[in-house]
Design an enzyme around this catalytic site. Structure first.
Site, mmCIF file in Angstrom:
data_model
loop_
_atom_site.group_PDB
_atom_site.id
_atom_site.type_symbol
_atom_site.label_atom_id
_atom_site.label_comp_id
_atom_site.label_asym_id
_atom_site.label_seq_id
_atom_site.Cartn_x
_atom_site.Cartn_y
_atom_site.Cartn_z
ATOM 1 N N LYS A 1 30.842 33.109 28.994
ATOM 2 C CA LYS A 1 31.598 33.920 28.333
ATOM 3 C C LYS A 1 32.930 33.366 28.312
ATOM 4 O O LYS A 1 33.580 33.082 29.330
ATOM 5 C CB LYS A 1 31.756 35.356 29.039
ATOM 6 C CG LYS A 1 32.379 36.265 28.083
ATOM 7 C CD LYS A 1 32.741 37.698 28.587
ATOM 8 C CE LYS A 1 33.564 37.782 29.840
ATOM 9 N NZ LYS A 1 33.866 39.127 30.303
ATOM 10 N N HIS B 1 35.628 46.828 36.182
ATOM 11 C CA HIS B 1 34.245 46.947 36.254
ATOM 12 C C HIS B 1 33.885 45.760 37.610
ATOM 13 O O HIS B 1 34.682 45.249 37.859
ATOM 14 C CB HIS B 1 33.839 46.294 35.098
ATOM 15 C CG HIS B 1 33.968 44.927 34.719
ATOM 16 N ND1 HIS B 1 35.351 44.513 34.316
ATOM 17 C CD2 HIS B 1 33.270 43.753 34.630
ATOM 18 C CE1 HIS B 1 35.324 43.304 34.185
ATOM 19 N NE2 HIS B 1 34.181 42.780 34.482
ATOM 20 N N HIS C 1 36.788 44.525 39.357
ATOM 21 C CA HIS C 1 38.109 43.776 39.000
ATOM 22 C C HIS C 1 38.654 44.164 37.530
ATOM 23 O O HIS C 1 37.779 44.970 37.138
ATOM 24 C CB HIS C 1 37.993 42.304 39.258
ATOM 25 C CG HIS C 1 36.585 41.791 38.594
ATOM 26 N ND1 HIS C 1 35.350 42.049 38.962
ATOM 27 C CD2 HIS C 1 36.336 41.176 37.285
ATOM 28 C CE1 HIS C 1 34.462 41.691 38.239
ATOM 29 N NE2 HIS C 1 34.942 41.062 37.161
ATOM 30 N N ASP D 1 30.489 42.881 37.893
ATOM 31 C CA ASP D 1 29.677 42.081 37.397
ATOM 32 C C ASP D 1 28.275 42.411 37.407
ATOM 33 O O ASP D 1 27.935 42.936 38.736
ATOM 34 C CB ASP D 1 29.806 40.724 37.623
ATOM 35 C CG ASP D 1 31.334 40.050 37.212
ATOM 36 O OD1 ASP D 1 31.795 40.809 36.064
ATOM 37 O OD2 ASP D 1 31.811 39.093 37.377
#
Length: 225
Positions: free
Chosen positions: A83, A102, A159, A104
Site C-alpha cells: 500500500k 485501526h 494506530h 492491521d
C-alpha cells in the site's frame, strides 16, 4: 474504499498492489514511471517476505515454540500486498486524520516511512505516541492475526496517521497475510490452565476488515471467545 454515502474519508490517496502470489499480480496497475519501479518493488517484496519469515521464526522461538509454528499457519499461497500512501498538506489538520485509528488485519506489517515527515502514532494507555523517523530503517508491527496466533501475547497495536498544513508525507506498507483458505488459531503450545484460549479459529480474516473499520470497531473483537 468508499462504501457508505456519508462516511468520513481519510485524508490520503492510496495505491494498493498485490505482490504475491505472483500469478495474482495485475501488472496493468503497476506504474511504469520511473522505469525501475517494477524491478525495485519486486525486490522489495521478496526481501519483505524473507524478513517476515525471519521475524516469525524468532517470535515463535521466544515463546518456546517450534520456529515454524506461526509460519505453518500461512498456508501454501500466502498473500503479500503493498500500500502506497500519499498524505497531501491539509488546511484543517485538527479536523481530520490521514488514517483513522485501526489495527492491521495482517500477521506482520512492514512500513517504510517518509524520510523527513512524521505522522504515524500508536495508542498506549489511552495516549497517542508518535513514531519517530529512523533513517534507513523499517518499522514493523504485529497485526491482528499475530495476536490470534500468539493467543494474545503479541499485541496488535492501534494506530493512526495525522496530517499537517505545510508538508506532504509518503509511506509504503507491506502486509504479510496468510492464505485466505487457511484457518488461523492460537498455537496449542500457548494454551494451558493458566492461560486459556482467547480467540476463535478464523478464516479469511482480512475480508472482515473493511466492515469493522467503517464502523469504528476492531476486527479482532469478532474473533474473541
Amino acid at each position: 474504499m468508499v462504501l457508505l454515502e456519508h462516511q468520513i474519508l481519510d485524508w490520503t490517496d492510496r495505491l494498493y498492489l498485490t505482490l504475491n502470489p505472483e500469478d495474482q499480480r495485475q501488472l496493468r496497475f503497476w506504474p511504469e514511471n520511473p522505469q525501475t519501479f517494477r524491478e525495485m518493488l519486486d525486490e522489495f517484496a521478496r526481501n519483505s517476505q524473507q524478513l517476515n519469515e525471519i521475524l516469525l521464526k524468532e517470535m515463535a522461538r521466544s515463546l518456546g515454540l517450534d520456529e515454524n509454528c506461526f509460519l505453518d499457519q500461512y498456508g501454501e499461497r500466502p498473500l503479500v500486498t503493498g500500500k502506497f500512501n500519499y498524505y497531501p498538506p491539509c488546511p484543517m489538520p485538527d479536523k481530520i486524520l490521514g488514517v483513522r485509528p485501526h489495527a492491521d488485519g495482517s500477521v506482520l506489517t512492514i512500513l517504510l516511512q517518509d524520510k523527513e515527515v512524521e505522522g504515524l502514532q500508536f495508542l498506549k494507555d489511552n495516549q497517542w505516541f508518535r513514531v519517530p523517523i529512523i533513517p534507513d530503517a523499517l518499522f514493523v508491527n504485529a497485526g491482528d492475526q499475530a495476536e490470534i496466533m500468539s493467543n494474545g501475547i503479541f499485541k496488535s497495536g492501534v494506530h493512526r496517521v495525522v496530517t499537517n498544513t505545510e508538508r506532504e508525507r509518503i509511506s509504503i506498507a507491506i502486509f504479510c497475510i496468510p492464505d485466505s483458505e487457511k484457518e488461523i488459531k492460537p498455537a496449542d503450545g500457548l494454551i494451558d490452565e493458566t492461560r486459556p484460549r482467547l480467540y476463535k479459529t478464523v478464516k479469511g480474516y482480512v475480508g472482515l476488515f473493511s466492515e469493522y473499520y467503517l464502523q469504528g470497531k476492531r476486527t479482532i473483537e469478532g474473533a474473541l471467545i
